[in-house]
Design a protein around this motif. Structure first.
Motif, short mmCIF file in Angstrom:
data_model
loop_
_atom_site.label_atom_id
_atom_site.label_comp_id
_atom_site.label_asym_id
_atom_site.label_seq_id
_atom_site.Cartn_x
_atom_site.Cartn_y
_atom_site.Cartn_z
N ASN A 100 0.83 -1.20 0.00
CA ASN A 100 0.00 0.00 0.00
C ASN A 100 0.87 1.25 0.00
N MET A 103 2.54 1.57 -3.41
CA MET A 103 1.58 2.00 -4.45
C MET A 103 1.32 3.49 -4.33
N SER A 154 -5.69 -2.10 0.96
CA SER A 154 -4.93 -2.71 -0.13
C SER A 154 -5.69 -3.86 -0.76
N VAL A 157 -8.48 -2.36 -2.91
CA VAL A 157 -7.91 -1.78 -4.14
C VAL A 157 -7.48 -2.89 -5.08
N LEU A 158 -6.87 -3.93 -4.56
CA LEU A 158 -6.43 -5.05 -5.39
C LEU A 158 -7.62 -5.75 -6.06
N VAL A 160 -10.54 -4.38 -6.74
CA VAL A 160 -11.07 -3.45 -7.75
C VAL A 160 -10.19 -3.48 -9.00
N LEU A 161 -8.87 -3.51 -8.82
CA LEU A 161 -7.97 -3.58 -9.97
C LEU A 161 -8.14 -4.88 -10.75
N ILE A 162 -8.28 -5.98 -10.04
CA ILE A 162 -8.50 -7.27 -10.72
C ILE A 162 -9.82 -7.25 -11.49
N THR A 164 -11.39 -4.62 -12.64
CA THR A 164 -11.22 -3.72 -13.78
C THR A 164 -10.45 -4.39 -14.90
N LEU A 165 -9.40 -5.11 -14.56
CA LEU A 165 -8.60 -5.82 -15.56
C LEU A 165 -9.44 -6.86 -16.29
#
Length: 184
Positions: A100, A103, A154, A157-158, A160-162, A164-165
């Motif tokens: 975190n 990042m 963290s 956020v992780l 959400v990023l996954i 989104t990907l």
């Protein structure tokens, strides 16, 4: 005069107290030995020197002014901290908290017009991470609470990023399929 039952009970309590004290002392000694082992580790020395040179002497911020190379160096400097958390301390929450901070350091560094590079002089990720690691090793309740909060952030956020990907991959697949359908 005290009864024999009272004396026996008092002796029994004293024996239990002694055992509890011995057990607590043994736990404290094991914890102290583990702390000493972690702090004498070569990886800990590398982390301490990284913090000293790159945060205390601001080399991280100065190297950040070099396009691309500064970012690559910053990423490599985070590896000892992450490896220490994963393999030596074996704490998922601490690892997520350290990630975190890194990042956030990278996001601050990406602010355009040199503002991010100048902000790097004030945001010291290596110092923050070493403080988190030391607090975790020393069982500092406030630090552990901070680690748990950062770990939750963290993890969110992780996720959400996954998500989104995955959505971007699906979108690219859909657009590719549509585009290829134009030629059929």
């Amino acid at each position: 005069m005290q009864s024999s039952r009272y004396k026996d009970a008092t002796r029994e309590i004293d024996v239990k107290d002694d055992k509890a004290h011995e057990k607590e002392e043994l736990r404290r000694l094991k914890k102290e030995q583990k702390r000493e082992e972690l702090m004498n580790c070569r990886l800990f020395y590398i982390m301490y020197r990284t913090k000293h040179f790159f945060d205390d002497w601001h080399l991280d911020a100065i190297i950040g002014f070099i396009p691309i190379a500064g970012d690559i160096v910053s990423i490599f400097l985070s590896f000892p901290f992450i490896i220490f958390c994963v393999f030596k301390i074996k704490s998922v929450a601490l690892t997520l908290a350290v990630l975190n901070n890194y990042m956030l350091d990278m996001i601050i560094g990406m602010i355009p017009f040199w503002i991010g590079n100048i902000s790097d002089f004030f945001y010291k990720a290596h110092r923050k991470n070493l403080d988190l690691i030391m607090g975790y090793i020393d069982d500092d309740k406030n630090i552990i609470e901070k680690i748990n909060r950062k770990a939750v952030i963290s993890a969110i956020v992780l996720l959400v990023l996954i998500f989104t990907l995955v959505m971007m991959i699906k979108f690219v697949a859909y657009i590719s399929e549509w585009f290829l359908g134009l030629f059929n």
